[in-house]
Design a protein around this motif. Structure first.
Motif, PDB file in Angstrom:
ATOM      1  N   LEU A   9      -5.337   7.680  -0.092  1.00 23.53           N
ATOM      2  CA  LEU A   9      -4.774   6.330  -0.084  1.00 23.53           C
ATOM      3  C   LEU A   9      -3.389   6.294  -0.723  1.00 23.53           C
ATOM      4  O   LEU A   9      -3.160   6.845  -1.807  1.00 23.53           O
ATOM      5  N   TYR A  10      -2.485   5.603  -0.050  1.00 21.47           N
ATOM      6  CA  TYR A  10      -1.163   5.298  -0.584  1.00 21.47           C
ATOM      7  C   TYR A  10      -0.948   3.793  -0.457  1.00 21.47           C
ATOM      8  O   TYR A  10      -1.310   3.179   0.552  1.00 21.47           O
ATOM      9  N   LYS A  11      -0.352   3.205  -1.481  1.00 18.52           N
ATOM     10  CA  LYS A  11       0.118   1.833  -1.392  1.00 18.52           C
ATOM     11  C   LYS A  11       1.505   1.776  -1.992  1.00 18.52           C
ATOM     12  O   LYS A  11       1.695   2.034  -3.190  1.00 18.52           O
ATOM     13  N   ILE A  12       2.485   1.460  -1.141  1.00 24.77           N
ATOM     14  CA  ILE A  12       3.878   1.400  -1.566  1.00 24.77           C
ATOM     15  C   ILE A  12       4.422   0.033  -1.182  1.00 24.77           C
ATOM     16  O   ILE A  12       4.303  -0.401  -0.027  1.00 24.77           O
ATOM     17  N   PHE A  13       4.998  -0.653  -2.155  1.00 22.68           N
ATOM     18  CA  PHE A  13       5.581  -1.971  -1.920  1.00 22.68           C
ATOM     19  C   PHE A  13       7.073  -1.817  -1.679  1.00 22.68           C
ATOM     20  O   PHE A  13       7.756  -1.004  -2.321  1.00 22.68           O
ATOM     21  N   GLY A  14       7.591  -2.627  -0.768  1.00 26.12           N
ATOM     22  CA  GLY A  14       9.012  -2.579  -0.444  1.00 26.12           C
ATOM     23  C   GLY A  14       9.222  -2.458   1.058  1.00 26.12           C
ATOM     24  O   GLY A  14       8.272  -2.421   1.841  1.00 26.12           O
ATOM     25  N   ARG A  15      10.457  -2.398   1.481  1.00 25.69           N
ATOM     26  CA  ARG A  15      10.777  -2.307   2.905  1.00 25.69           C
ATOM     27  C   ARG A  15      10.573  -0.879   3.415  1.00 25.69           C
ATOM     28  O   ARG A  15      10.874   0.083   2.728  1.00 25.69           O
TER      29      ARG A  15
END
Length: 410
Positions: A9-15
């Motif tokens: 699992l990866y969760k990255i916030f941003g464009r």
């Protein structure tokens, strides 16, 4: 088959967060991504939770644990990777299909109770069932049953403001139980409570899990809480899972210096159990056998103590070398069972509960399984050594030159 499975699992916030996943897989750091306007909250997290297990995710503020639990219930879609709940992959579900899984398979207990102040305790406990469209009689019956489970029988007609903080959290727990889902997610559920009430809630959670066989994913920043509740624990730092294991595995065999430093001040006597330090019996003897046979076994195996057990392996007591030697010299025909009252302890008994008995006798403690059969012995020296020892983390790798891969002298 695990009831919950998280796979890379990866969760990255941003464009354009997917480029952040690709950069991390190439070896980029969190700081490098932040400089590009991306915030990696969860990085390559994988774990499985078996049915009936309490799995604790432990980490400090900012470690990514709360983001992780929101990915498990589908509130945060994964940037990359899969969340599988009871065989269904949340990554492929949207709209009503995702809401159905959350409704039927997952219930949530929040840190700040999340009670509706204008509804009664009973209505709060039944609220999720009302949202599902369940008829009034059935949801009230379920809510009443759930409130009884958490010790709030008779409080259904009260308002939340009339309850203490601990009681309000019990209502939140009852609401989750009323949903009758197999999976319960608990996000810092007890952290807003004072220490005494918090411990009571921990005890109640363990009791409920044993009676109802719920599968629980529990988030906490409190290491003692994690060690007390978790069948297994995942230690998180900076979005990554550093180590997964039982409390005893993490305490005795930390994967790296970060984990070792984290557990350094843990009270080992309250975490380690009899099963983790006991010594399996090399040989045992029956109560009908005599001192000569016991003497022979002690000499052959160089024993400090010999357990005496019945044919079903339930322990009778312990004989010690000096006592056996005196019995042989005196020509005795029966074992000198001066230790008939030798203390028997369970596999999961904390070492803190063994110290008093160990201090009062020379013979080892007898560890028995759930059927009362001998599983092992704990000599006093073994108990004291376990309490005195400290975990040793593996050495950190030497720094390397990024172009050649060779070690750089420090």
């Amino acid at each position: 088959m695990p009831l919950i499975a998280a796979q890379h699992l990866y969760k990255i916030f941003g464009r354009r967060p997917q480029r952040g996943v690709e950069a991390l897989e190439r070896g980029a750091t969190r700081e490098q991504l932040r400089a590009e306007g991306l915030t990696p909250a969860v990085i390559d997290a994988s774990f499985e939770v078996d049915p009936g297990e309490i799995f604790v995710v432990m980490g400090l503020s900012g470690s990514g644990k709360s983001t992780l639990i929101r990915m498990i219930n589908g509130l945060h879609p994964a940037t990359s990777g899969d969340v599988i709940i009871d065989g269904e992959n949340l990554a492929g579900l949207k709209g009503e299909a995702l809401r159905r899984v959350r409704r039927e398979k997952i219930s949530m207990v929040f840190q700040h109770f999340a009670l509706l102040p204008h509804r009664t305790v009973g209505e709060n406990a039944a609220y999720g069932l009302k949202v599902q469209g369940m008829n009034r009689a059935e949801r009230e019956a379920r809510a009443t049953k759930a409130l009884s489970m958490v010790g709030l029988s008779g409080w259904g007609g009260s308002m939340p403001g009339e309850l203490s903080g601990g009681m309000q959290q019990r209502v939140g727990l009852a609401r989750a139980l009323a949903a009758e889902t197999d999976v319960m997610l608990m996000d810092e559920a007890f952290s807003a409570l004072d220490p005494l009430i918090r411990r009571e809630m921990q005890d109640q959670l363990v009791d409920l899990q044993q009676r109802l066989d719920k599968t629980i994913l529990f988030i906490t920043h409190d290491l003692n809480e994690a060690m007390r509740l978790g069948d297994r624990i995942a230690m998180m730092r900076d979005g990554r899972i550093e180590q997964i294991g039982t409390a005893e595995q993490i305490l005795n065999d930390p994967k790296n210096n970060y984990v070792a430093q984290f557990v350094h001040d843990v009270d080992r006597a309250k975490v380690l159990t009899a099963s983790s330090v006991m010594e399996p019996p090399v040989v045992v003897i029956g109560p009908e056998q005599g001192p000569q046979q016991a003497h022979k076994l002690i000499r052959e195996h160089q024993l400090d103590a010999l357990a005496v057990v019945n044919r079903d392996r339930t322990p009778v007591g312990v004989v010690l070398p000096d006592e056996i030697a005196r019995a042989v010299r005196a020509g005795a025909t029966t074992l000198p069972l001066t230790e008939r009252s030798a203390t028997k302890v369970g596999l999961q008994t904390p070492l803190a509960d063994l110290l008093g008995d160990a201090s009062r006798r020379e013979s080892p403690l007898l560890v028995v399984d759930g059927e009362g059969r001998l599983a092992g012995l704990i000599p006093k020296v073994t108990l004291l050594s376990a309490l005195a020892s400290e975990p040793v983390a593996p050495p950190e790798p030497e720094p390397q030159d990024p172009t050649t891969g060779e070690e750089v002298p420090v």
